[in-house]
Design a protein around this motif. Structure first.
Motif, PDB file in Angstrom:
ATOM      1  N   SER A 245      43.966  33.895  37.740  1.00  0.00           N
ATOM      2  CA  SER A 245      43.495  33.864  39.129  1.00  0.00           C
ATOM      3  C   SER A 245      42.973  35.233  39.559  1.00  0.00           C
ATOM      4  O   SER A 245      41.932  35.330  40.230  1.00  0.00           O
ATOM      5  CB  SER A 245      44.627  33.427  40.061  1.00  0.00           C
ATOM      6  OG  SER A 245      45.031  32.110  39.782  1.00  0.00           O
ATOM      7  N   PHE A 246      43.678  36.291  39.160  1.00  0.00           N
ATOM      8  CA  PHE A 246      43.250  37.642  39.537  1.00  0.00           C
ATOM      9  C   PHE A 246      41.886  37.958  38.942  1.00  0.00           C
ATOM     10  O   PHE A 246      40.993  38.482  39.629  1.00  0.00           O
ATOM     11  CB  PHE A 246      44.274  38.675  39.085  1.00  0.00           C
ATOM     12  CG  PHE A 246      43.848  40.095  39.398  1.00  0.00           C
ATOM     13  CD1 PHE A 246      44.123  40.649  40.634  1.00  0.00           C
ATOM     14  CD2 PHE A 246      43.154  40.859  38.460  1.00  0.00           C
ATOM     15  CE1 PHE A 246      43.714  41.947  40.938  1.00  0.00           C
ATOM     16  CE2 PHE A 246      42.752  42.152  38.748  1.00  0.00           C
ATOM     17  CZ  PHE A 246      43.031  42.697  39.995  1.00  0.00           C
ATOM     18  N   LEU A 247      41.702  37.645  37.661  1.00  0.00           N
ATOM     19  CA  LEU A 247      40.438  37.948  36.998  1.00  0.00           C
ATOM     20  C   LEU A 247      39.294  37.115  37.573  1.00  0.00           C
ATOM     21  O   LEU A 247      38.161  37.607  37.697  1.00  0.00           O
ATOM     22  CB  LEU A 247      40.566  37.728  35.492  1.00  0.00           C
ATOM     23  CG  LEU A 247      41.471  38.720  34.763  1.00  0.00           C
ATOM     24  CD1 LEU A 247      41.636  38.322  33.304  1.00  0.00           C
ATOM     25  CD2 LEU A 247      40.910  40.138  34.862  1.00  0.00           C
ATOM     26  N   GLN A 248      39.573  35.869  37.925  1.00  0.00           N
ATOM     27  CA  GLN A 248      38.543  35.041  38.550  1.00  0.00           C
ATOM     28  C   GLN A 248      38.127  35.631  39.896  1.00  0.00           C
ATOM     29  O   GLN A 248      36.936  35.700  40.230  1.00  0.00           O
ATOM     30  CB  GLN A 248      39.058  33.615  38.727  1.00  0.00           C
ATOM     31  CG  GLN A 248      39.184  32.831  37.427  1.00  0.00           C
ATOM     32  CD  GLN A 248      39.835  31.478  37.630  1.00  0.00           C
ATOM     33  OE1 GLN A 248      40.005  31.009  38.753  1.00  0.00           O
ATOM     34  NE2 GLN A 248      40.216  30.839  36.539  1.00  0.00           N
ATOM     35  N   ASP A 249      39.098  36.075  40.690  1.00  0.00           N
ATOM     36  CA  ASP A 249      38.811  36.677  41.983  1.00  0.00           C
ATOM     37  C   ASP A 249      38.056  37.986  41.813  1.00  0.00           C
ATOM     38  O   ASP A 249      37.094  38.274  42.534  1.00  0.00           O
ATOM     39  CB  ASP A 249      40.113  36.913  42.745  1.00  0.00           C
ATOM     40  CG  ASP A 249      39.891  37.617  44.069  1.00  0.00           C
ATOM     41  OD1 ASP A 249      39.272  37.005  44.964  1.00  0.00           O
ATOM     42  OD2 ASP A 249      40.316  38.786  44.200  1.00  0.00           O
ATOM     43  N   PHE A 250      38.472  38.792  40.829  1.00  0.00           N
ATOM     44  CA  PHE A 250      37.826  40.086  40.570  1.00  0.00           C
ATOM     45  C   PHE A 250      36.359  39.885  40.194  1.00  0.00           C
ATOM     46  O   PHE A 250      35.475  40.614  40.652  1.00  0.00           O
ATOM     47  CB  PHE A 250      38.582  40.804  39.457  1.00  0.00           C
ATOM     48  CG  PHE A 250      38.104  42.207  39.196  1.00  0.00           C
ATOM     49  CD1 PHE A 250      38.342  43.218  40.111  1.00  0.00           C
ATOM     50  CD2 PHE A 250      37.421  42.514  38.021  1.00  0.00           C
ATOM     51  CE1 PHE A 250      37.911  44.519  39.859  1.00  0.00           C
ATOM     52  CE2 PHE A 250      36.984  43.803  37.773  1.00  0.00           C
ATOM     53  CZ  PHE A 250      37.228  44.809  38.695  1.00  0.00           C
ATOM     54  N   THR A 251      36.098  38.873  39.383  1.00  0.00           N
ATOM     55  CA  THR A 251      34.720  38.574  38.980  1.00  0.00           C
ATOM     56  C   THR A 251      33.908  38.049  40.157  1.00  0.00           C
ATOM     57  O   THR A 251      32.742  38.424  40.355  1.00  0.00           O
ATOM     58  CB  THR A 251      34.713  37.544  37.833  1.00  0.00           C
ATOM     59  OG1 THR A 251      35.426  38.080  36.717  1.00  0.00           O
ATOM     60  CG2 THR A 251      33.292  37.221  37.403  1.00  0.00           C
ATOM     61  N   GLU A 255      33.401  42.440  40.767  1.00  0.00           N
ATOM     62  CA  GLU A 255      34.199  43.460  40.084  1.00  0.00           C
ATOM     63  C   GLU A 255      34.287  44.747  40.902  1.00  0.00           C
ATOM     64  O   GLU A 255      34.294  45.857  40.362  1.00  0.00           O
ATOM     65  CB  GLU A 255      33.654  43.743  38.676  1.00  0.00           C
ATOM     66  CG  GLU A 255      33.660  42.513  37.784  1.00  0.00           C
ATOM     67  CD  GLU A 255      33.292  42.815  36.346  1.00  0.00           C
ATOM     68  OE1 GLU A 255      32.953  43.980  36.042  1.00  0.00           O
ATOM     69  OE2 GLU A 255      33.348  41.886  35.509  1.00  0.00           O
ATOM     70  N   ILE A 256      34.361  44.575  42.214  1.00  0.00           N
ATOM     71  CA  ILE A 256      34.500  45.726  43.113  1.00  0.00           C
ATOM     72  C   ILE A 256      35.975  46.077  43.262  1.00  0.00           C
ATOM     73  O   ILE A 256      36.807  45.215  43.548  1.00  0.00           O
ATOM     74  CB  ILE A 256      33.891  45.401  44.494  1.00  0.00           C
ATOM     75  CG1 ILE A 256      32.381  45.174  44.358  1.00  0.00           C
ATOM     76  CG2 ILE A 256      34.178  46.520  45.490  1.00  0.00           C
ATOM     77  CD1 ILE A 256      31.723  44.687  45.641  1.00  0.00           C
ATOM     78  N   VAL A 257      36.301  47.344  43.063  1.00  0.00           N
ATOM     79  CA  VAL A 257      37.676  47.819  43.225  1.00  0.00           C
ATOM     80  C   VAL A 257      37.907  48.105  44.703  1.00  0.00           C
ATOM     81  O   VAL A 257      37.230  48.939  45.310  1.00  0.00           O
ATOM     82  CB  VAL A 257      37.908  49.102  42.392  1.00  0.00           C
ATOM     83  CG1 VAL A 257      39.305  49.647  42.653  1.00  0.00           C
ATOM     84  CG2 VAL A 257      37.707  48.808  40.910  1.00  0.00           C
TER      85      VAL A 257
END
Length: 287
Positions: A245-251, A255-257
């Protein structure tokens, strides 16, 4: 012996991620056959502690022949550098096509790893089994030696050497030394010592301590220990679901920090997903 008995080792989890390292008495062919059919990530044929000195040559010759049969692959725990058996072990095993690497018993210095590595031709990986106070104190040097692949904790011999108890508090220091030394040298996480006995609840509890201490593998003494160790050391489905879920949201957000916690969480999520892929652990929403 060998493939005629169906003792062909399956290729599975890469050795740098291997969780269960199953030690097998090399003088018992039936146990070897059972081991290579088990769920162990790595099978280690033992020609050291498991073998009486009077049978060392017999065990060595058997293992060398077994590893030369088509399809048979395994690691081998060899005798320590200070014994008269060390060089004979290496000479017999060198060039065996099924030899994945060696576990060097009672490693106490980087020079022992270097010498072993050279005799084996400078290519095969070496797991340094650290079993003494001297070995623990020099763990950082051992981890940096050419050929060192992973560190492992010989907890029983370490306790005999130091007089320390098996309590988790007493064993926290040597475990932490191996974890820090491995990380500093860029090695995979170290392999914890075995759990003695047949109690799976105790094995599960002690494997949990392995994970808590940052170790990523564990020695096993019987085939039925391996599925328990594999389960406990693998990421949970809850962990995998969070990472996915985290990686899907990050993408999705380009990919903004957003803040200082994102990068540590990103590193953890990527690590969990890499392990999940290697161990075939699915997130809950994958059903």
């Amino acid at each position: 012996m060998g493939s005629g008995n169906g003792a062909v080792r399956r290729q599975g989890v890469p050795a740098d991620l291997a969780r269960s390292w199953l030690l097998v008495n090399a003088t018992q062919p039936d146990l070897i056959t059972q081991a290579v059919r088990s769920s162990a990530d790595a099978v280690v044929l033992d020609i050291e502690d498991a073998v009486d000195p009077s049978r060392k040559a017999e065990a060595r010759d058997y293992v060398a022949a077994w590893l030369r049969e088509e399809g048979n692959v395994a690691w081998v725990r060899i005798n320590d550098y200070t014994t008269p058996f060390w060089r004979d072990d290496l000479e017999a095993l060198r060039g065996a096509p099924g030899l994945l690497g060696v576990m060097l018993a009672k490693t106490e210095s980087p020079e022992q790893i270097t010498a072993t590595h050279q005799i084996l031709g400078g290519e095969l990986p070496i797991v340094a089994l650290v079993e003494s106070a001297l070995g623990i104190e020099d763990a950082a040097l051992i981890a940096r030696a050419p050929g060192a692949f992973r560190l492992a904790f010989g907890s029983g011999d370490f306790r005999r050497d130091t007089g320390m108890s098996a309590d988790r508090e007493a064993m926290a220091y040597p475990r932490a030394r191996l974890v820090v030394a491995s990380r500093a040298a860029g090695l995979p996480g170290p392999i914890d010592g075995p759990t003695v006995g047949e109690s799976h609840p105790i094995l599960r509890e002690q494997s949990g301590i392995t994970v808590m201490m940052g170790m990523t593998g564990k020695l096993c003494l019987s085939s039925d220990q391996t599925p328990v160790v594999n389960e406990v050391i693998s990421p949970t489905r809850t962990d995998v679901s969070w990472a996915s879920s985290f990686l899907q949201d990050f993408t999705a957000r380009g990919e903004i920090v957003r803040d200082g916690s994102d990068l540590p969480r990103l590193g953890r999520a990527r690590k969990i997903m890499a392990l999940a892929e290697a161990f075939n652990v699915k997130p809950f929403d994958a059903e």
